[in-house]
Write an enzyme that holds these catalytic residues in place. Structure first.
Site, PDB file in Angstrom:
ATOM      1  N   GLU A 101      84.427  -1.628  73.169  1.00  0.00           N
ATOM      2  CA  GLU A 101      85.220  -2.284  74.213  1.00  0.00           C
ATOM      3  C   GLU A 101      86.177  -1.321  74.909  1.00  0.00           C
ATOM      4  OE1 GLU A 101      88.136  -6.049  73.943  1.00  0.00           O
ATOM      5  OE2 GLU A 101      86.260  -6.248  72.844  1.00  0.00           O
ATOM      6  N   ASP A 102      86.783  -0.414  74.127  1.00  0.00           N
ATOM      7  CA  ASP A 102      87.860   0.427  74.652  1.00  0.00           C
ATOM      8  C   ASP A 102      87.499   1.894  74.818  1.00  0.00           C
ATOM      9  OD1 ASP A 102      89.374  -1.825  74.640  1.00  0.00           O
ATOM     10  OD2 ASP A 102      90.479  -1.371  72.806  1.00  0.00           O
TER      11      ASP A 102
END
Length: 733
Positions: A101-102
């Site tokens: 996600e990051d």
């Protein structure tokens, strides 16, 4: 992206950061994690080390809003899972749960490095951040859908997610107040109830209390001070009760562990709020738990303690014989202690206590709870699949989330089927909820319920211990009115799905009929319309199928005359030599596509006219209905000629106003006469405004048409007590 680490919180690595990764052994938090993994073999501990290095490298340079390195967050989540003795795949997924996600790490890279199961776990925990959503609510619902599908495949997803949420709540000080409150409310509405539903009672209480402090910080502080003061004031009383329980059990030869327990801040707050109590009025802030060796001893302990302190009638619950849906088992009773102080007592075995505290996590944590934990995992997986069933037929994301929230707050009652099967339902559930809990087809065809051997309406509210048998009929189908009587998300969803499907099918048939009549008025048979003409109409309308055009016509979103002219490439205004379309023939059995106005209640034989409403279809009025004069002037083009089919084949409701002499037995005579004529009475109401010599009775009866109504009215006029009889029209029921 993590809710407490927005894009602004992730910064690129500093230019002068050394390329060499710091030694994991130098990180105190990581050292604590490794030291807690004594339950894993050495090769799996090495895999955890490798996952930490991978995660630290991926998140290097990223900081949380608190100023801590980002890696502290996945480390905290993994440490929480280690307390449950989670397996190596779960621990690795916890360490990597934000890398997709990051960071730039892909699912394929994770699968190559740590295997496909770990990659699937991480993917299930990653939000749909590459998709644009219309609103925050839609994004929340769609991300929850994705997570739910992952949970149904692997229960470790939910344990990682709940641990992730707990740590987020613990480290939110740097966020702005509004965002803290939003995330805390989402936790109370969705994640804390999920923890409760999975039997994770300890985590459930933590999520509630953390959220309470974030939403109402002042109330939480005041209540915490009051609880601390009460703890000091009641210490002597609590010690006396604890000593009394231990002494009584020892005297009876019962080996047991006895613990005092305290209600969580949020549960005390909810009780004060729901029952409008002050803190001093909440008497059962404290309780006691007795843990024994086996089930037989649990019942012996119950008898001994009921002899010591008087039980409060109606406050005993046997969750051992009838476990909660989340697998929780215990005996609950409320006793009157010294000085008339009530307190709650829970009695259970050690295995039950393990499940009560840790829920599905007890499967990994306690060897003596493996059987119970495995059974709970099976039930939990079944529950997740039932939620997936909701999402497959829910119309919108917000509808789906509404159904889920309903199912997450089940203050249960337990009812029995004729075969003795126990079905848990939320408090306030009706027989309709039970019918859909058993099977969708039973719900869709139910007509009544045998509750404790007495036939009652489906809308009857069920109580704990009821024996319920659902009565069905092949021709029966759900009613829109049921939606105001159901409590479960499943029942609400299935009813809505049926109504939408039925309305769609009926509207398609009606639309095809209306277009066919318009084409005939233009001198064309529908089957002769060339395919190229339909292609042009579909292109202009945005529909993909001809059926969709029919549905739009039936629902009132398109005018049949306009579509007919576009098919024939003619001007939309009717020319002078074109004849008007034939009247639409109504049977009365068209379902929701054709509705009969409640103001005038038309019946076969009445001159009628149809009004086309967007989203409703055709609404039928009588020609002389007072309500249509104003509507015809404001909507002159939305009216069509309709007529009754010679044999409609359906019963219609009609209101009668009967003025009678105010004598004993008059109502009985009229009701008997109506019944003997073969007419069904739907509703009776006495006019109480004029209780003099005469009184007016309002009947709603079902008739086949105008002629059968006339015959009924002639029979009623022959009754001596009847002074006048008229048909009610132009008024609401």
């Amino acid at each position: 992206m993590d809710p407490v680490t927005p894009a602004g919180a992730v910064v690129p690595p500093p230019v002068d950061e050394p390329e060499q990764l710091r030694d994991p052994e130098d990180e105190p938090t990581f050292r604590l994690l490794i030291d807690s993994l004594t339950y894993l073999p050495p090769e799996e501990i090495e895999t955890v080390r490798r996952a930490y290095r991978f995660s630290e490298r991926a998140h290097r340079g990223q900081m949380r809003l608190s100023g801590d390195p980002y890696i502290t967050h996945p480390l905290a989540v993994a440490s929480a899972l280690a307390e449950w003795q989670m397996d190596v795949e779960g621990l690795v997924a916890a360490l990597l749960h934000d890398v997709m996600e990051d960071t730039a790490v892909s699912k394929a890279e994770i699968a190559q490095e740590f295997g496909r199961p770990v990659a699937d776990l991480v993917d299930g925990l990653s939000k749909l951040d590459k998709i644009e959503f219309q609103s925050q609510e839609e994004a929340q619902a769609e991300n929850f859908r994705k997570m739910l599908m992952a949970m149904a495949r692997d229960l470790r997803v939910v344990l990682i997610k709940l641990s992730d949420r707990r740590h987020n709540l613990q480290t939110m000080a740097a966020l702005r107040a509004e965002k803290r409150r939003r995330i805390a409310r989402e936790t109370l509405e969705i994640y804390a109830p999920i923890a409760n539903r999975l039997g994770l009672n300890k985590l459930f209480g933590e999520l509630q209390d953390l959220s309470f402090h974030l939403i109402y910080p002042m109330r939480a502080r005041v209540l915490a001070r009051a609880l601390k003061a009460a703890r000091g004031n009641r210490r002597e009383l609590l010690s006396r009760i604890l000593a009394g329980i231990k002494k009584k059990l020892t005297a009876q030869g019962i080996e047991a562990q006895v613990f005092g327990r305290e209600k969580s801040l949020y549960s005390i707050y909810r009780k004060m709020l729901d029952k409008h109590l002050s803190f001093s009025q909440v008497l059962d802030v404290y309780g006691f738990r007795v843990v024994v060796q086996d089930i037989a001893t649990a019942y012996l302990a119950l008898g001994a303690l009921h002899a010591l302190y008087k039980p409060v009638p109606g406050k005993f619950k046997d969750y051992i014989a009838i476990p909660k849906p989340n697998g929780y088992q215990s005996l609950h009773t409320t006793l009157i202690g010294p000085h008339g102080t009530p307190f709650e007592l829970q009695i259970r075995t050690e295995a039950m206590d393990n499940v009560a505290q840790e829920g599905i996590a007890s499967h990994w944590l306690y060897k003596d709870s493996v059987a119970l934990g495995a059974d709970l995992q099976q039930k939990t997986s079944k529950w997740f699949h039932s939620l997936l069933d909701l999402q497959s037929s829910a119309g919108t994301s917000s509808e789906f989330l509404e159904h889920v929230k309903v199912d997450l707050f089940p203050h249960e009652i337990y009812v029995f089927t004729p075969k003795g099967k126990i079905i848990p339902l939320p408090r306030g559930a009706t027989a309709i909820d039970l019918a859909y809990a058993v099977h969708t087809d039973i719900g869709n065809h139910s007509i009544a319920a045998q509750i404790n051997f007495t036939q009652l309406p489906l809308t009857t509210e069920l109580t704990n211990g009821d024996r319920v048998e659902i009565v069905t009929a092949a021709e029966a189908h759900p009613s829109a009115s049921w939606l105001s009587h159901v409590k479960t998300g499943r029942a609400r969803n299935k009813i809505r799905h049926y109504l939408k499907t039925a309305q769609h099918d009926e509207s398609t048939a009606l639309g095809e009929k209306m277009l066919d009549q318009e084409l005939r008025a233009l001198g064309v048979v529908a089957s002769e319309v060339p395919v190229s003409s339909w292609k042009n109409v579909l292109r202009d309308s945005g529909n993909k199928l001809i059926k969709e055009v029919y549905t739009d016509i039936g629902l009132g979103f398109r005018m049949a005359g306009v579509v007919a002219r576009r098919l024939l490439a003619r001007e939309e205004n009717r020319s002078a030599n074109e004849k008007a379309p034939a009247s639409l023939v109504i049977r009365g059995s068209e379902g929701m596509a054709v509705q009969f106005a409640p103001c005038c209640q038309p019946i076969p034989g009445d001159p009628i006219i149809g009004s086309i409403w967007k989203g409703k279809g055709v609404v039928i009025h009588t020609h002389d209905c007072p309500a249509i004069s104003r509507m015809r002037s404001s909507r002159p083009t939305n009216w069509i000629e309709v007529e009754w089919e010679p044999e409609p084949g359906k019963l219609f409701s009609v209101r009668l106003r009967v003025m009678v002499q105010n004598t004993i037995g008059a109502l009985g005579k009229i009701a008997t006469e109506i019944s003997s004529s073969g007419t069904n009475i739907e509703h009776v109401k006495m006019d109480e405004k004029h209780p003099g010599l005469y009184t007016t009775i309002h009947f709603t009866v079902q008739v086949a048409g105008r002629s059968s109504l006339a015959r009924l009215m002639r029979r009623l006029r022959r009754i001596p007590e009847v002074v006048r009889i008229t048909r009610d029209q132009g008024l609401t029921a």
